[in-house]
Design a protein around this motif. Structure first.
Motif, PDB file in Angstrom:
ATOM      1  N   PHE A  14       0.834  -1.211   0.000  1.00  0.00           N
ATOM      2  CA  PHE A  14       0.000   0.000   0.000  1.00  0.00           C
ATOM      3  C   PHE A  14       0.868   1.260   0.000  1.00  0.00           C
ATOM      4  O   PHE A  14       0.547   2.235  -0.678  1.00  0.00           O
ATOM      5  CB  PHE A  14      -0.955   0.003   1.209  1.00  0.00           C
ATOM      6  CG  PHE A  14      -2.201  -0.803   0.963  1.00  0.00           C
ATOM      7  CD1 PHE A  14      -3.276  -0.232   0.289  1.00  0.00           C
ATOM      8  CD2 PHE A  14      -2.296  -2.120   1.369  1.00  0.00           C
ATOM      9  CE1 PHE A  14      -4.431  -0.969   0.042  1.00  0.00           C
ATOM     10  CE2 PHE A  14      -3.437  -2.873   1.122  1.00  0.00           C
ATOM     11  CZ  PHE A  14      -4.504  -2.293   0.453  1.00  0.00           C
ATOM     12  N   ALA A  15       1.992   1.209   0.745  1.00  0.00           N
ATOM     13  CA  ALA A  15       2.880   2.390   0.807  1.00  0.00           C
ATOM     14  C   ALA A  15       3.467   2.673  -0.567  1.00  0.00           C
ATOM     15  O   ALA A  15       3.681   3.833  -0.942  1.00  0.00           O
ATOM     16  CB  ALA A  15       3.990   2.149   1.833  1.00  0.00           C
ATOM     17  N   ALA A  16       3.721   1.605  -1.341  1.00  0.00           N
ATOM     18  CA  ALA A  16       4.316   1.771  -2.672  1.00  0.00           C
ATOM     19  C   ALA A  16       3.285   2.228  -3.707  1.00  0.00           C
ATOM     20  O   ALA A  16       3.644   2.616  -4.812  1.00  0.00           O
ATOM     21  CB  ALA A  16       4.950   0.449  -3.117  1.00  0.00           C
ATOM     22  N   ASN A  17       2.016   2.162  -3.329  1.00  0.00           N
ATOM     23  CA  ASN A  17       0.943   2.565  -4.252  1.00  0.00           C
ATOM     24  C   ASN A  17       0.021   3.578  -3.584  1.00  0.00           C
ATOM     25  O   ASN A  17      -1.160   3.303  -3.354  1.00  0.00           O
ATOM     26  CB  ASN A  17       0.124   1.333  -4.672  1.00  0.00           C
ATOM     27  CG  ASN A  17       0.932   0.370  -5.507  1.00  0.00           C
ATOM     28  OD1 ASN A  17       1.094   0.568  -6.695  1.00  0.00           O
ATOM     29  ND2 ASN A  17       1.461  -0.660  -4.869  1.00  0.00           N
ATOM     30  N   PRO A  18       0.556   4.767  -3.256  1.00  0.00           N
ATOM     31  CA  PRO A  18      -0.247   5.722  -2.492  1.00  0.00           C
ATOM     32  C   PRO A  18      -1.529   6.085  -3.241  1.00  0.00           C
ATOM     33  O   PRO A  18      -1.520   6.218  -4.460  1.00  0.00           O
ATOM     34  CB  PRO A  18       0.681   6.932  -2.329  1.00  0.00           C
ATOM     35  CG  PRO A  18       1.824   6.731  -3.252  1.00  0.00           C
ATOM     36  CD  PRO A  18       1.882   5.285  -3.611  1.00  0.00           C
ATOM     37  N   GLY A  19      -2.602   6.181  -2.489  1.00  0.00           N
ATOM     38  CA  GLY A  19      -3.865   6.572  -3.113  1.00  0.00           C
ATOM     39  C   GLY A  19      -4.644   5.401  -3.673  1.00  0.00           C
ATOM     40  O   GLY A  19      -5.805   5.546  -4.041  1.00  0.00           O
ATOM     41  N   LYS A  20      -4.031   4.231  -3.735  1.00  0.00           N
ATOM     42  CA  LYS A  20      -4.757   3.067  -4.279  1.00  0.00           C
ATOM     43  C   LYS A  20      -5.575   2.381  -3.191  1.00  0.00           C
ATOM     44  O   LYS A  20      -5.102   2.233  -2.066  1.00  0.00           O
ATOM     45  CB  LYS A  20      -3.760   2.050  -4.839  1.00  0.00           C
ATOM     46  CG  LYS A  20      -3.389   2.315  -6.275  1.00  0.00           C
ATOM     47  CD  LYS A  20      -3.064   1.007  -6.962  1.00  0.00           C
ATOM     48  CE  LYS A  20      -2.798   1.203  -8.444  1.00  0.00           C
ATOM     49  NZ  LYS A  20      -2.292  -0.022  -9.060  1.00  0.00           N
ATOM     50  N   GLY A  21      -6.779   1.957  -3.553  1.00  0.00           N
ATOM     51  CA  GLY A  21      -7.647   1.272  -2.587  1.00  0.00           C
ATOM     52  C   GLY A  21      -7.401  -0.203  -2.522  1.00  0.00           C
ATOM     53  O   GLY A  21      -7.725  -0.856  -1.521  1.00  0.00           O
ATOM     54  N   LEU A  46      -5.445  -4.027   4.865  1.00  0.00           N
ATOM     55  CA  LEU A  46      -4.438  -3.110   5.404  1.00  0.00           C
ATOM     56  C   LEU A  46      -4.690  -2.876   6.896  1.00  0.00           C
ATOM     57  O   LEU A  46      -3.758  -2.927   7.714  1.00  0.00           O
ATOM     58  CB  LEU A  46      -4.483  -1.775   4.638  1.00  0.00           C
ATOM     59  CG  LEU A  46      -3.542  -0.679   5.157  1.00  0.00           C
ATOM     60  CD1 LEU A  46      -2.079  -1.117   5.077  1.00  0.00           C
ATOM     61  CD2 LEU A  46      -3.737   0.629   4.362  1.00  0.00           C
ATOM     62  N   ALA A  47      -5.957  -2.653   7.256  1.00  0.00           N
ATOM     63  CA  ALA A  47      -6.286  -2.425   8.676  1.00  0.00           C
ATOM     64  C   ALA A  47      -5.885  -3.641   9.508  1.00  0.00           C
ATOM     65  O   ALA A  47      -5.317  -3.521  10.600  1.00  0.00           O
ATOM     66  CB  ALA A  47      -7.787  -2.150   8.830  1.00  0.00           C
ATOM     67  N   ARG A  48      -6.157  -4.836   8.988  1.00  0.00           N
ATOM     68  CA  ARG A  48      -5.822  -6.053   9.730  1.00  0.00           C
ATOM     69  C   ARG A  48      -4.319  -6.192   9.897  1.00  0.00           C
ATOM     70  O   ARG A  48      -3.831  -6.610  10.939  1.00  0.00           O
ATOM     71  CB  ARG A  48      -6.417  -7.265   9.030  1.00  0.00           C
ATOM     72  CG  ARG A  48      -7.588  -7.811   9.814  1.00  0.00           C
ATOM     73  CD  ARG A  48      -8.634  -8.458   8.976  1.00  0.00           C
ATOM     74  NE  ARG A  48      -8.156  -9.572   8.168  1.00  0.00           N
ATOM     75  CZ  ARG A  48      -8.885 -10.126   7.200  1.00  0.00           C
ATOM     76  NH1 ARG A  48     -10.096  -9.672   6.944  1.00  0.00           N
ATOM     77  NH2 ARG A  48      -8.406 -11.125   6.504  1.00  0.00           N
ATOM     78  N   ALA A  49      -3.578  -5.851   8.828  1.00  0.00           N
ATOM     79  CA  ALA A  49      -2.113  -5.945   8.897  1.00  0.00           C
ATOM     80  C   ALA A  49      -1.575  -4.986   9.953  1.00  0.00           C
ATOM     81  O   ALA A  49      -0.672  -5.324  10.730  1.00  0.00           O
ATOM     82  CB  ALA A  49      -1.513  -5.639   7.525  1.00  0.00           C
ATOM     83  N   GLN A  50      -2.149  -3.788  10.000  1.00  0.00           N
ATOM     84  CA  GLN A  50      -1.695  -2.807  11.002  1.00  0.00           C
ATOM     85  C   GLN A  50      -2.017  -3.275  12.419  1.00  0.00           C
ATOM     86  O   GLN A  50      -1.198  -3.142  13.337  1.00  0.00           O
ATOM     87  CB  GLN A  50      -2.345  -1.436  10.721  1.00  0.00           C
ATOM     88  CG  GLN A  50      -1.726  -0.778   9.485  1.00  0.00           C
ATOM     89  CD  GLN A  50      -2.565   0.356   8.907  1.00  0.00           C
ATOM     90  OE1 GLN A  50      -3.784   0.409   9.119  1.00  0.00           O
ATOM     91  NE2 GLN A  50      -1.941   1.235   8.147  1.00  0.00           N
ATOM     92  N   GLN A  51      -3.206  -3.861  12.599  1.00  0.00           N
ATOM     93  CA  GLN A  51      -3.577  -4.384  13.924  1.00  0.00           C
ATOM     94  C   GLN A  51      -2.625  -5.500  14.344  1.00  0.00           C
ATOM     95  O   GLN A  51      -2.216  -5.599  15.510  1.00  0.00           O
ATOM     96  CB  GLN A  51      -5.011  -4.948  13.908  1.00  0.00           C
ATOM     97  CG  GLN A  51      -6.098  -3.889  13.849  1.00  0.00           C
ATOM     98  CD  GLN A  51      -7.449  -4.471  13.430  1.00  0.00           C
ATOM     99  OE1 GLN A  51      -7.593  -5.680  13.266  1.00  0.00           O
ATOM    100  NE2 GLN A  51      -8.440  -3.613  13.260  1.00  0.00           N
ATOM    101  N   LEU A  52      -2.277  -6.365  13.398  1.00  0.00           N
ATOM    102  CA  LEU A  52      -1.385  -7.483  13.726  1.00  0.00           C
ATOM    103  C   LEU A  52      -0.014  -6.972  14.159  1.00  0.00           C
ATOM    104  O   LEU A  52       0.555  -7.459  15.139  1.00  0.00           O
ATOM    105  CB  LEU A  52      -1.272  -8.429  12.537  1.00  0.00           C
ATOM    106  CG  LEU A  52      -0.485  -9.699  12.893  1.00  0.00           C
ATOM    107  CD1 LEU A  52      -1.233 -10.960  12.496  1.00  0.00           C
ATOM    108  CD2 LEU A  52       0.914  -9.691  12.307  1.00  0.00           C
TER     109      LEU A  52
END
Ligand code: COA
Ligand code: MG
Length: 293
Positions: A256-263, A277-283
């Motif tokens: 996601f960081a390499a593709n800013p603005g992409k959903g 992405l939310a799940r990855a951040q929680q983990l």
């Protein structure tokens, strides 16, 4: 908090054993494991214990399970333990957000008297111990800034329902308790607090504990209560993200960081979107809290 180990407030050397168990949290119990005649002495033991271990470092988080409002014992419990500054109060038989707001007010008054900062003591609520409480599981959001977790219990609920059993012959929870578990999970997510799974009372059955803990993690719980030190290593292990899971989460975040603005992004032929992405951040947050990653 991955593991939260119960210990009766009058447990003597069990209190020290609980501190050394490796549990992320120790719950000093004033409620079901203490007889009516033992309540007053148990409060004093709990306060002494909290004072003794307060400055230990590192140490587990320290909770006290109060007696519920209906017993008329809650105020005296709080009078005894608040000056000893537990990290968290475990509120049993909570009937929704209103009960948490009431506990918040009781804590605020006592924190002021004890000279503690307002809000120092947090709250975890036992959200499914009565039939009425099941219908209030969605009312915790916004009830108090102290609220940091919800958990659930099957024993008191089965008494309230008039049930003969809460588990089947294989040890799995029966339907009314699966519902309670799910309502706790959804109520916690709706209130944006930690969902903590209930105890496995059969403390010699480590295989059942492991299965139950893995099921809990799969469904979104991030911790589980224990009643015996032998349960703690299993619970900690199951709720500590594996190196593979951490690496995978990092890959998702990097994509996601390499593709800013992409959903949505593709990784190895699989689509990942915002919930991933939310799940990855929680983990990763849980990995950091477990001391890894
Ligand atoms: N916390 C700390 N130490 C504990 C413990 C706990 N919850 N449960 C057991 N231990 C200790 C015992 O004291 C014993 O220590 P020892 O080897 O130095 O003698 C050791 O662990 C092994 O215990 P074991 O013999 O397997 O169990 P037990 O028969 O002594 O205790 C219970 C069984 C259920 C009474 C005990 O586990 C307990 O009190 N659990 C918590 C109960 C509670 O708080 N309930 C309320 C929440 S539902
Ligand atoms: Mg109970």
């Amino acid at each position: 908090m991955r593991s939260l180990l119960f210990v009766p407030a009058d447990g003597g050397k069990k209190l020290d054993k609980a501190m050394a168990s490796g549990a992320d949290a120790v719950i000093v119990d004033l409620e079901d494991s203490i007889s009516a005649e033992g309540k007053a002495a148990a409060r004093l033991s709990a306060a002494d214990f909290l004072k003794d271990v307060a400055s230990a470092s590192p140490r587990p988080r320290l909770l006290v399970r109060l007696n519920g409002f209906a017993t008329g014992l809650t105020d005296a419990d709080l009078d005894a333990v608040v000056p000893a500054r537990p990290d968290i109060i475990l509120l049993p038989k909570a009937d929704g957000g209103a009960a948490v707001a009431e506990a918040d007010a009781k804590l605020t008054a006592r924190e002021a008297i004890a000279g503690l900062p307002e809000g120092a003591i947090k709250i975890v609520a036992l959200a499914t111990e009565t039939a009425a409480a099941l219908f209030l599981a969605g009312t915790y959001a916004g009830s108090s800034r102290r609220l940091i977790g919800l958990t659930w219990g099957a024993e008191d609920l089965s008494a309230d329902l008039g049930a003969e059993a809460n588990r089947d012959a294989e040890g799995g929870f029966l339907d009314p308790y699966r519902l309670a578990r799910t309502l706790c999970l959804a109520g916690a997510a709706a209130a944006q607090v930690q969902a903590i799974d209930t105890i496995a009372a059969d403390f010699r059955n480590i295989a059942l504990l492991r299965r139950e803990t893995e099921d809990a993690r799969r469904d979104g719980f991030t911790g589980k209560m224990a009643i015996h030190p032998a349960q703690v290593p299993v619970i900690n292990e199951v709720f500590t993200p594996t190196a593979d899971a951490v690496a995978k989460a990092r890959t998702v975040i990097a994509a996601f960081a390499a593709n800013p603005g992409k959903g949505a992004v593709g990784i190895d032929g699989v689509m990942y979107d915002r919930p991933h992405l939310a799940r990855a951040q929680q983990l990763l947050a849980r990995a950091a809290a477990s001391g890894i990653g």
